[in-house]
Design a protein around this motif. Structure first.
Motif, PDB file in Angstrom:
ATOM      1  N   ALA A  32      32.882  37.963  30.466  1.00 38.35           N
ATOM      2  CA  ALA A  32      32.448  37.073  31.550  1.00 38.35           C
ATOM      3  C   ALA A  32      30.953  37.262  31.836  1.00 38.35           C
ATOM      4  O   ALA A  32      30.348  36.438  32.522  1.00 38.35           O
ATOM      5  CB  ALA A  32      33.271  37.313  32.808  1.00 38.35           C
ATOM      6  N   ALA A  79      40.221  42.249  41.433  1.00 36.52           N
ATOM      7  CA  ALA A  79      41.262  42.756  40.529  1.00 36.52           C
ATOM      8  C   ALA A  79      41.119  44.273  40.361  1.00 36.52           C
ATOM      9  O   ALA A  79      42.113  45.007  40.366  1.00 36.52           O
ATOM     10  CB  ALA A  79      41.174  42.042  39.178  1.00 36.52           C
ATOM     11  N   LYS A 133      29.372  39.534  33.643  1.00 35.15           N
ATOM     12  CA  LYS A 133      29.063  39.833  35.043  1.00 35.15           C
ATOM     13  C   LYS A 133      29.236  41.320  35.323  1.00 35.15           C
ATOM     14  O   LYS A 133      29.946  42.018  34.607  1.00 35.15           O
ATOM     15  CB  LYS A 133      30.045  39.084  35.965  1.00 35.15           C
ATOM     16  CG  LYS A 133      29.969  37.579  35.868  1.00 35.15           C
ATOM     17  CD  LYS A 133      30.735  36.888  36.977  1.00 35.15           C
ATOM     18  CE  LYS A 133      32.232  37.038  36.859  1.00 35.15           C
ATOM     19  NZ  LYS A 133      32.954  36.195  37.831  1.00 35.15           N
ATOM     20  N   LEU A 150      37.355  47.620  33.039  1.00 36.35           N
ATOM     21  CA  LEU A 150      37.881  46.706  34.053  1.00 36.35           C
ATOM     22  C   LEU A 150      36.760  45.848  34.639  1.00 36.35           C
ATOM     23  O   LEU A 150      35.676  46.362  34.925  1.00 36.35           O
ATOM     24  CB  LEU A 150      38.550  47.508  35.176  1.00 36.35           C
ATOM     25  CG  LEU A 150      39.592  48.557  34.752  1.00 36.35           C
ATOM     26  CD1 LEU A 150      40.008  49.410  35.946  1.00 36.35           C
ATOM     27  CD2 LEU A 150      40.808  47.872  34.138  1.00 36.35           C
ATOM     28  N   SER A 151      37.047  44.567  34.844  1.00 33.41           N
ATOM     29  CA  SER A 151      36.058  43.686  35.464  1.00 33.41           C
ATOM     30  C   SER A 151      36.716  42.850  36.564  1.00 33.41           C
ATOM     31  O   SER A 151      37.937  42.833  36.684  1.00 33.41           O
ATOM     32  CB  SER A 151      35.415  42.778  34.413  1.00 33.41           C
ATOM     33  OG  SER A 151      36.386  42.019  33.751  1.00 33.41           O
ATOM     34  N   GLU A 152      35.908  42.143  37.322  1.00 29.67           N
ATOM     35  CA  GLU A 152      36.314  41.350  38.499  1.00 29.67           C
ATOM     36  C   GLU A 152      36.662  42.274  39.663  1.00 29.67           C
ATOM     37  O   GLU A 152      37.712  42.933  39.690  1.00 29.67           O
ATOM     38  CB  GLU A 152      37.499  40.419  38.205  1.00 29.67           C
ATOM     39  CG  GLU A 152      37.196  39.297  37.253  1.00 29.67           C
ATOM     40  CD  GLU A 152      36.011  38.426  37.672  1.00 29.67           C
ATOM     41  OE1 GLU A 152      35.626  38.449  38.850  1.00 29.67           O
ATOM     42  OE2 GLU A 152      35.458  37.751  36.795  1.00 29.67           O
TER      43      GLU A 152
END
Lengths: 221, 221
Positions: free
Chosen positions: A47, A65, A49, A60-62
């Motif tokens: 993504a 979450a 970001k 892990l991203s977001e």
């Protein structure tokens, strides 16, 4: 040890930093210029970001979450309520800040004043700054209304919704864009959050050439 | 009976409609021109957005918070996995579509072509349409990559992540903006979702003056 790829004045990274600190997970912070993405970075998060958290061998991203995952795997102290109605209200408010507040306030103030400078992306747009300065009043009034009915934003316990709101407001406070005199309830709420040990990591941030106002680190602001 | 304030071609409303139908909750649909907000509407949701769901005497807003709430209070059939790793992946992908896909694709194609017309907000911006048409390819390729490893987007079970992606793609399919020949895995995945009874409500949508292409309702597209 966990490793967080982040930028200091990102509300999404700060939300994860607060959650990690509250759960007493030691973390190594690495600044990531996500606007100049490298192949390595895109492999970590397609993504493109931040935040990206390396934890227990996973990437892990977001932020939302990640925070819910941390709460589910390390339940103490709890940041997500047990009851479905309270969980709903917490998630609604996390989105309120990460979406509505972000679009109307954070993007218009922080991104115009700071991110454009860091990214060499031109001068701040005064129309957007004016819009952000007007909209933050509406949001502080909404928080005042919520806090008139509850001890914390989503209910009588502190939750991820408080960390989400505080993550955004702390970035704006770093650039002196929050009028703490507007609501004594919001001021009192932020005092409580700000004096938590988890908050120390955010108060230690120092951007080169962009010092925070004196009250930023003051617990008795 | 539950009541949903919605607009037909909103991916966020469609995600809630899919979840309600999958959970067999009967719902009355009411179109809400959220871009001409009334006092009544702002009372229902001070964020000024659709969907808003009236359910069991409560007013619920924010699609992801609503869907997780529905799953927690009506567990069958499950749309949120039990395992924290699988839940994380589901939430990451819900945000992928509701944030990244929404900004890069849905806003550039659907909002330019349809929402501007409905809201009398000027002509479509051809630069944005071009950008959306380019970016949807990247997203279809990412879905193809995911579906090369799993039966559904977030794992081997169908989850809210599939409904979130399908909600966005179904709106774009209504305006014929999805190239289903790009990936046979994505085509097969969408066939499976499209043939679920829960999908019927979306296939019945008809916007006055804006008929969908013939294949939109065809299960064998």
């Amino acid at each position: 040890m966990a490793r967080l790829y982040h930028v200091p004045l990102s509300p999404f990274c700060r939300k994860v930093r607060l959650t990690l600190a509250e759960k007493r997970i030691e973390v190594e912070l690495l600044e990531e210029k996500y606007w100049e993405p490298t192949q390595d970075f895109m492999r970590r998060n397609p993504a493109g970001k931040v935040p990206v958290l390396r934890h227990d061998g996973k990437m892990l991203s977001e932020s939302q979450a990640i925070c819910e995952y941390l709460d589910e795997t390390i339940p103490n102290p709890p940041l997500v309520p047990k009851n479905p109605d309270a969980r709903y209200e917490m998630r609604r408010l996390c989105t309120w800040f990460d979406d509505k507040f972000h679009v109307e306030v954070t993007s218009n103030l922080l991104y115009e004043r700071v991110n454009k400078k860091i990214m060499n992306a031109g001068y701040p747009d005064s129309g957007r700054i004016k819009m952000g300065s007007a909209r933050i009043k509406f949001h502080l009034d909404y928080m005042d209304w919520l806090l008139g009915q509850r001890r914390w934003l989503a209910g009588n316990d502190m939750t991820l919704a408080d960390f989400t709101a505080a993550a955004h407001l702390s970035c704006l406070d770093y650039i002196n864009d929050v009028d703490w005199s507007r609501s004594s309830l919001v001021h009192e709420w932020y005092s409580k959050i700000k004096s938590r040990p988890a908050f120390r990591t955010l108060l230690a941030d120092q951007l080169p050439g962009l010092p925070p106002p004196a009250h930023y680190t003051d617990l008795d602001f």
